[in-house]
Scaffold this motif. Structure first.
Motif, PDB file in Angstrom:
ATOM      1  N   GLY A 299       0.817  -1.212   0.000  1.00 35.04           N
ATOM      2  CA  GLY A 299       0.000   0.000   0.000  1.00 35.04           C
ATOM      3  C   GLY A 299       0.848   1.259   0.000  1.00 35.04           C
ATOM      4  N   ARG A 300       1.929   1.280   0.785  1.00 33.35           N
ATOM      5  CA  ARG A 300       2.808   2.447   0.790  1.00 33.35           C
ATOM      6  C   ARG A 300       3.407   2.675  -0.588  1.00 33.35           C
ATOM      7  NH1 ARG A 300       5.035   0.362   5.834  1.00 33.35           N
ATOM      8  NH2 ARG A 300       6.874  -0.293   4.656  1.00 33.35           N
ATOM      9  N   ALA A 301       3.809   1.586  -1.259  1.00 34.50           N
ATOM     10  CA  ALA A 301       4.468   1.725  -2.565  1.00 34.50           C
ATOM     11  C   ALA A 301       3.490   2.168  -3.643  1.00 34.50           C
ATOM     12  CB  ALA A 301       5.119   0.397  -2.956  1.00 34.50           C
ATOM     13  N   VAL A 302       2.312   1.575  -3.697  1.00 34.55           N
ATOM     14  CA  VAL A 302       1.394   1.879  -4.789  1.00 34.55           C
ATOM     15  C   VAL A 302       0.784   3.266  -4.637  1.00 34.55           C
ATOM     16  CG1 VAL A 302      -0.724   0.928  -3.775  1.00 34.55           C
ATOM     17  CG2 VAL A 302      -0.360   0.814  -6.261  1.00 34.55           C
ATOM     18  N   MET A 303       0.674   3.776  -3.408  1.00 35.78           N
ATOM     19  CA  MET A 303       0.115   5.110  -3.221  1.00 35.78           C
ATOM     20  C   MET A 303       1.095   6.213  -3.630  1.00 35.78           C
ATOM     21  SD  MET A 303      -3.066   5.083  -2.284  1.00 35.78           S
ATOM     22  CE  MET A 303      -3.444   6.590  -1.400  1.00 35.78           C
ATOM     23  N   GLU A 304       2.298   5.842  -4.016  1.00 33.78           N
ATOM     24  CA  GLU A 304       3.221   6.826  -4.564  1.00 33.78           C
ATOM     25  C   GLU A 304       2.794   7.275  -5.962  1.00 33.78           C
ATOM     26  OE1 GLU A 304       5.827   8.226  -3.151  1.00 33.78           O
ATOM     27  OE2 GLU A 304       5.684   7.109  -1.270  1.00 33.78           O
ATOM     28  N   PHE A 305       1.985   6.484  -6.661  1.00 32.28           N
ATOM     29  CA  PHE A 305       1.517   6.838  -8.001  1.00 32.28           C
ATOM     30  C   PHE A 305       0.299   7.752  -7.897  1.00 32.28           C
ATOM     31  CE2 PHE A 305       3.578   2.702  -8.688  1.00 32.28           C
ATOM     32  CZ  PHE A 305       4.413   2.996  -9.751  1.00 32.28           C
ATOM     33  N   GLU A 306       0.446   8.964  -8.428  1.00 33.35           N
ATOM     34  CA  GLU A 306      -0.664   9.914  -8.352  1.00 33.35           C
ATOM     35  C   GLU A 306      -1.882   9.416  -9.112  1.00 33.35           C
ATOM     36  OE1 GLU A 306      -1.584  14.667  -9.255  1.00 33.35           O
ATOM     37  OE2 GLU A 306       0.452  13.847  -9.483  1.00 33.35           O
ATOM     38  N   ALA A 355      -6.527   3.178   2.796  1.00 32.65           N
ATOM     39  CA  ALA A 355      -5.756   4.406   2.964  1.00 32.65           C
ATOM     40  C   ALA A 355      -6.733   5.485   3.387  1.00 32.65           C
ATOM     41  CB  ALA A 355      -5.053   4.791   1.676  1.00 32.65           C
ATOM     42  N   ALA A 356      -6.307   6.291   4.381  1.00 33.07           N
ATOM     43  CA  ALA A 356      -7.159   7.367   4.875  1.00 33.07           C
ATOM     44  C   ALA A 356      -6.280   8.537   5.284  1.00 33.07           C
ATOM     45  CB  ALA A 356      -8.007   6.889   6.054  1.00 33.07           C
ATOM     46  N   THR A 357      -6.864   9.725   5.306  1.00 38.59           N
ATOM     47  CA  THR A 357      -6.101  10.917   5.667  1.00 38.59           C
ATOM     48  C   THR A 357      -6.529  11.417   7.044  1.00 38.59           C
ATOM     49  OG1 THR A 357      -7.682  12.379   4.567  1.00 38.59           O
ATOM     50  CG2 THR A 357      -5.800  11.599   3.267  1.00 38.59           C
ATOM     51  N   ALA A 358      -5.617  12.197   7.653  1.00 40.79           N
ATOM     52  CA  ALA A 358      -5.918  12.838   8.930  1.00 40.79           C
ATOM     53  C   ALA A 358      -5.282  14.218   8.912  1.00 40.79           C
ATOM     54  CB  ALA A 358      -5.371  12.010  10.091  1.00 40.79           C
ATOM     55  N   ASP A 359      -6.057  15.254   9.190  1.00 38.75           N
ATOM     56  CA  ASP A 359      -5.551  16.618   9.244  1.00 38.75           C
ATOM     57  C   ASP A 359      -5.087  16.916  10.668  1.00 38.75           C
ATOM     58  OD1 ASP A 359      -6.139  17.054   6.551  1.00 38.75           O
ATOM     59  OD2 ASP A 359      -8.199  17.671   7.008  1.00 38.75           O
ATOM     60  N   VAL A 360      -3.771  17.108  10.824  1.00 42.56           N
ATOM     61  CA  VAL A 360      -3.186  17.288  12.151  1.00 42.56           C
ATOM     62  C   VAL A 360      -2.156  18.408  12.092  1.00 42.56           C
ATOM     63  CG1 VAL A 360      -2.003  16.152  14.077  1.00 42.56           C
ATOM     64  CG2 VAL A 360      -3.418  14.798  12.512  1.00 42.56           C
ATOM     65  N   GLY A 361      -2.350  19.427  12.947  1.00 39.36           N
ATOM     66  CA  GLY A 361      -1.362  20.496  13.055  1.00 39.36           C
ATOM     67  C   GLY A 361      -1.063  21.204  11.745  1.00 39.36           C
ATOM     68  N   GLY A 362      -2.072  21.400  10.932  1.00 38.77           N
ATOM     69  CA  GLY A 362      -1.871  22.067   9.652  1.00 38.77           C
ATOM     70  C   GLY A 362      -1.265  21.168   8.589  1.00 38.77           C
ATOM     71  N   GLN A 365      -1.888  13.952   6.982  1.00 39.45           N
ATOM     72  CA  GLN A 365      -1.166  12.694   7.126  1.00 39.45           C
ATOM     73  C   GLN A 365      -1.914  11.577   6.404  1.00 39.45           C
ATOM     74  OE1 GLN A 365       1.826  12.693   8.567  1.00 39.45           O
ATOM     75  NE2 GLN A 365       1.584  14.879   9.008  1.00 39.45           N
ATOM     76  N   LEU A 366      -1.141  10.608   5.897  1.00 41.15           N
ATOM     77  CA  LEU A 366      -1.724   9.474   5.178  1.00 41.15           C
ATOM     78  C   LEU A 366      -1.572   8.218   6.022  1.00 41.15           C
ATOM     79  CD1 LEU A 366      -3.038   8.430   2.562  1.00 41.15           C
ATOM     80  CD2 LEU A 366      -0.724   7.963   1.709  1.00 41.15           C
ATOM     81  N   ILE A 367      -2.696   7.623   6.364  1.00 42.60           N
ATOM     82  CA  ILE A 367      -2.729   6.392   7.142  1.00 42.60           C
ATOM     83  C   ILE A 367      -2.939   5.226   6.184  1.00 42.60           C
ATOM     84  CG2 ILE A 367      -3.918   5.123   8.980  1.00 42.60           C
ATOM     85  CD1 ILE A 367      -4.979   7.890   9.942  1.00 42.60           C
ATOM     86  N   ILE A 368      -2.131   4.188   6.298  1.00 44.88           N
ATOM     87  CA  ILE A 368      -2.271   2.996   5.465  1.00 44.88           C
ATOM     88  C   ILE A 368      -2.369   1.789   6.385  1.00 44.88           C
ATOM     89  CG2 ILE A 368      -1.200   1.528   3.715  1.00 44.88           C
ATOM     90  CD1 ILE A 368       0.099   4.021   2.585  1.00 44.88           C
ATOM     91  N   GLY A 369      -3.418   0.981   6.182  1.00 44.66           N
ATOM     92  CA  GLY A 369      -3.610  -0.184   7.037  1.00 44.66           C
ATOM     93  C   GLY A 369      -4.258  -1.333   6.297  1.00 44.66           C
TER      94      GLY A 369
END
Length: 495
Positions: A299-306, A355-362, A365-369
């Protein structure tokens, strides 16, 4: 010579008459006693009067002094030639002599060396971090909402891992395997965002397998002889989960499904997926197995492709025939979910790579699980519920801390010759993590190399916390003017 001639000519006897001339000729007249000088080239005889040589001065001869022995020292030789004896050698005179000889040579060498040092190219300035290289968040690592059964794993890309839950043993993953199929397709045939990519011809087998939907397979209708774009193929694989299209692109890319499967396993090995085995491009076979931890690596590798991120972040897509296909991952776009792939079969149960995002401190972040092995029916609902809980619990524990304030000295510019110029942060530096987590700080030059000279306030690099899309990056600037090293530093440099 004259004496020899006289000896050879006989002396006439005083009483003997002069000899008669030959052939009856007349007698030669008698010589008188008068002195007849000899020719100039004739030498006088022994009875001839000899000039008074005693009165002639003897020719002057040059008197030459004998050469001194060749083994003499230079000063002794010079003294001998000038008829001046060399001074007696003493340690002081030897020292003075050496000083006179070597001083000009040493001075010349020093001039050459100084000139060479001044003209040598200057070393490239470098940046050095002086602030702490890491920051640790206070507290113990929080417990996430892990699923009760099966196995799971969670990472925050660029920050770190929350670890795993459950035994990480290889289990069937069903259509989650199509993520590797899409990954290889994009690696072999890169696409830019907005492009349709290559044209893929549809064969008779893909058309036939489209009818397998009646047997419970996920498929998309295609016809032999037509072509589909690479983008539509990726939509069909990742959103509609079309088994027939996954097998079609495998044959098109590698020549056969078997050859493509070999590539899938080679890619898994490259990514460090040590507990993963692929046996088919669609994941329908039960012997295509993996672990949650391995799937997070993919998941980390494939999410590098826009392009891939654009595709899996859609709740549905419409094919070339105008038919709409819903995304089997119904978490998209809820709870910040932006992908990736579901997979369900009776043998595999419910499986999800998310894959999910989290808005933290401006920052975003990308969460992959991954959650695997959910057999509570209905299995698709069970795995989506487990994925939702894991996403939300991860988002809640993420926190931000200001670890460097604006204007604080964080590093220096090292000119390579001992000169160091302070660097300051141009803004607050915020770190994102969770209790018990440690993040790294890195200082690096920007797009342009570090200058040799610049005014105070010039930005020369960036201070970065974390990696990946959620990293925090702040420019750093000169706290004071930056100048070239002085002459003393240039002359005394060693390397």
């Amino acid at each position: 010579a004259t004496t020899a001639l006289r000896a050879a000519r006989p002396e006439p006897s005083p009483s003997a008459p002069p000899p008669a001339p030959p052939n009856g000729g007349e007698r030669a007249p008698e010589r008188t006693s008068r002195f007849v000088p000899l020719p100039s080239d004739a030498a006088p005889g022994p009875s001839s009067p000899t000039p008074a040589t005693e009165d002639v001065p003897e020719p002057e001869r040059t008197r030459q002094q004998p050469l001194p022995p060749t083994g003499e020292r230079p000063l002794e030789l010079l003294a001998a030639l000038t008829n001046k004896p060399a001074p007696p050698p003493t340690p002081l005179r030897a020292l003075v002599r050496r000083v006179k000889i070597w001083t000009p040579l040493v001075a010349l060498l020093a001039v050459v060396l100084v000139a060479a040092q001044l003209l040598r190219p200057l070393p490239e300035p470098t940046l050095e971090l002086t602030a702490a290289g890491s920051y640790a968040f206070d507290g113990a690592t929080p417990e996430l909402a892990w699923p009760e059964a099966g196995q799971a794993a969670v990472d925050v890309q660029g920050i770190g891992s929350f670890g795993t839950h459950g035994e990480q043993k290889p289990v069937p993953i069903a259509s989650v395997a199509k993520t590797m199929t899409a990954y290889l397709l994009l690696k072999a045939h890169p696409m830019e965002p907005g492009e349709d990519g290559a044209s893929i011809p549809v064969d008779a087998k893909a058309e036939k397998e489209a009818g397998y939907s009646e047997q419970g397979e996920s498929t998309v209708r295609v016809a032999d002889g037509e072509t589909i774009t690479q983008r539509e193929a990726l939509d069909a694989i990742m959103i509609a989960s079309a088994n027939n299209v996954a097998r079609l692109v495998a044959r098109w890319d590698a020549g056969s499904e078997a050859a493509f499967v070999e590539r899938m396993n080679a890619a898994a090995e490259e990514l460090g997926m040590t507990n993963t085995t692929y046996t088919d491009p669609s994941g329908l076979r039960d012997d295509t197995v993996s672990t949650a931890e391995d799937q997070v690596k993919l998941g980390r590798a494939v999410m590098e492709f826009e392009v891939f991120r654009d595709i899996v972040d859609k709740p549905a897509y419409t094919d070339r025939n105008g038919k709409e296909h819903d995304n089997w991952n119904r978490l998209v776009p809820l709870y910040g979910t932006v992908g990736i792939k579901t997979g369900t079969t009776t043998a595999a149960g419910g499986n999800l790579l998310f894959a999910a995002t989290a808005d933290v401190g401006g920052t975003r972040q990308l969460i992959i699980g991954a959650v695997l092995g959910q057999h509570q029916p209905p299995i698709i609902d069970s795995v989506l519920a487990a994925g939702k809980d894991l996403i939300q619990s991860t988002q809640k524990v993420l926190t931000a801390r200001t670890i460097v304030e604006k204007g604080a000295v964080v590093g220096v510019v090292d000119d390579g010759l001992g000169g160091r110029t302070n660097l300051v942060a141009t803004d607050d530096v915020v770190a994102v993590g969770w209790p018990g987590q440690s993040v790294e700080l890195k200082l690096a030059a920007g797009e342009d190399p570090v200058p040799g000279e610049a005014d105070a306030g010039t930005e020369v690099g960036r201070l970065t916390v974390g990696e990946g899309p959620g990293r925090v990056s702040v420019p750093v600037a000169l706290a004071e003017p930056l100048g070239e090293p002085g002459a003393a530093a240039k002359i005394t440099r060693v390397l």
